[in-house]
Design a protein around this motif. Sequence first.
Motif, short mmCIF file in Angstrom:
data_model
loop_
_atom_site.label_atom_id
_atom_site.label_comp_id
_atom_site.label_asym_id
_atom_site.label_seq_id
_atom_site.Cartn_x
_atom_site.Cartn_y
_atom_site.Cartn_z
N LEU A 122 35.19 32.97 33.85
CA LEU A 122 35.11 34.42 34.07
C LEU A 122 36.00 34.90 35.22
CD1 LEU A 122 31.27 34.95 33.72
CD2 LEU A 122 33.03 35.28 31.98
N ASN A 123 36.83 34.03 35.72
CA ASN A 123 37.63 34.33 36.90
C ASN A 123 38.39 35.65 36.79
OD1 ASN A 123 38.83 34.02 39.36
ND2 ASN A 123 40.38 32.59 38.65
N ASP A 124 39.07 35.88 35.71
CA ASP A 124 39.89 37.09 35.57
C ASP A 124 39.04 38.33 35.34
OD1 ASP A 124 42.16 35.59 35.89
OD2 ASP A 124 42.39 35.22 33.75
N GLU A 125 38.01 38.21 34.51
CA GLU A 125 37.21 39.37 34.14
C GLU A 125 36.30 39.86 35.26
OE1 GLU A 125 35.24 39.03 30.36
OE2 GLU A 125 36.72 37.58 29.71
N TRP A 126 35.68 38.95 36.01
CA TRP A 126 34.66 39.34 36.97
C TRP A 126 35.07 39.09 38.41
CZ3 TRP A 126 28.96 38.47 35.38
CH2 TRP A 126 28.76 38.93 34.09
N ASP A 127 36.33 38.77 38.63
CA ASP A 127 36.83 38.48 39.97
C ASP A 127 36.00 37.39 40.65
OD1 ASP A 127 38.68 38.80 41.97
OD2 ASP A 127 37.54 40.34 43.02
N CYS A 128 35.79 36.31 39.91
CA CYS A 128 34.95 35.20 40.40
C CYS A 128 35.68 34.27 41.35
CB CYS A 128 34.40 34.39 39.22
SG CYS A 128 33.12 35.25 38.32
N GLU A 129 36.98 34.49 41.55
CA GLU A 129 37.69 33.59 42.45
C GLU A 129 37.15 33.71 43.87
OE1 GLU A 129 41.69 36.06 43.62
OE2 GLU A 129 41.62 35.01 41.71
N LYS A 130 36.48 34.82 44.18
CA LYS A 130 35.89 35.01 45.50
C LYS A 130 34.51 34.39 45.60
CE LYS A 130 38.41 39.28 46.10
NZ LYS A 130 38.33 40.72 46.06
N ARG A 131 33.94 33.96 44.48
CA ARG A 131 32.59 33.38 44.47
C ARG A 131 32.68 31.89 44.74
NH1 ARG A 131 28.64 36.56 41.28
NH2 ARG A 131 27.25 35.23 42.48
#
Length: 136
Positions: free
Chosen positions: A93-102
């Motif tokens: 979900l990295n691109d859709e939900w901006d999960c790279e910050k999680r």
Amino acid sequence: ARMLLKFSSCHTIMLLGFVFSKQKKSEMTQATRNHECVHARQWTEVTVLSGTFMLALVLAFALSPWGILLSGAVYYVWYIIEWWIRSMVYSVLNDEWDCEKRDPYKDISFEREARFSEKDPHYLENSRYFAWLKEI
């Protein structure tokens, strides 16, 4: 365990209900103590529940009681599985939900409860058992 900490980036860890630290007791902050004590209670909760379940299996199916000893590892298995699932979900979900910050580690239910409660010195007396389940 203290020897393993010398080669680790973490300074304090809870293993099998015991807290080990690179720091001296006088150097450890109350927040760190609270955090690790919450983990010790989580480990106890999971171990007692899984041990009870395994005892029921032993009695119901005449299995070897030695399997009950595995209940002490269930906490760590849950921890690793939850971290792995969160890592996979965040990468998908990295691109859709901006999960790279999680951070999957910080979002593990055990870590969330311990982090949220570390500033409350009376948390263990006032909280409910299995409170980490609401963090899933």
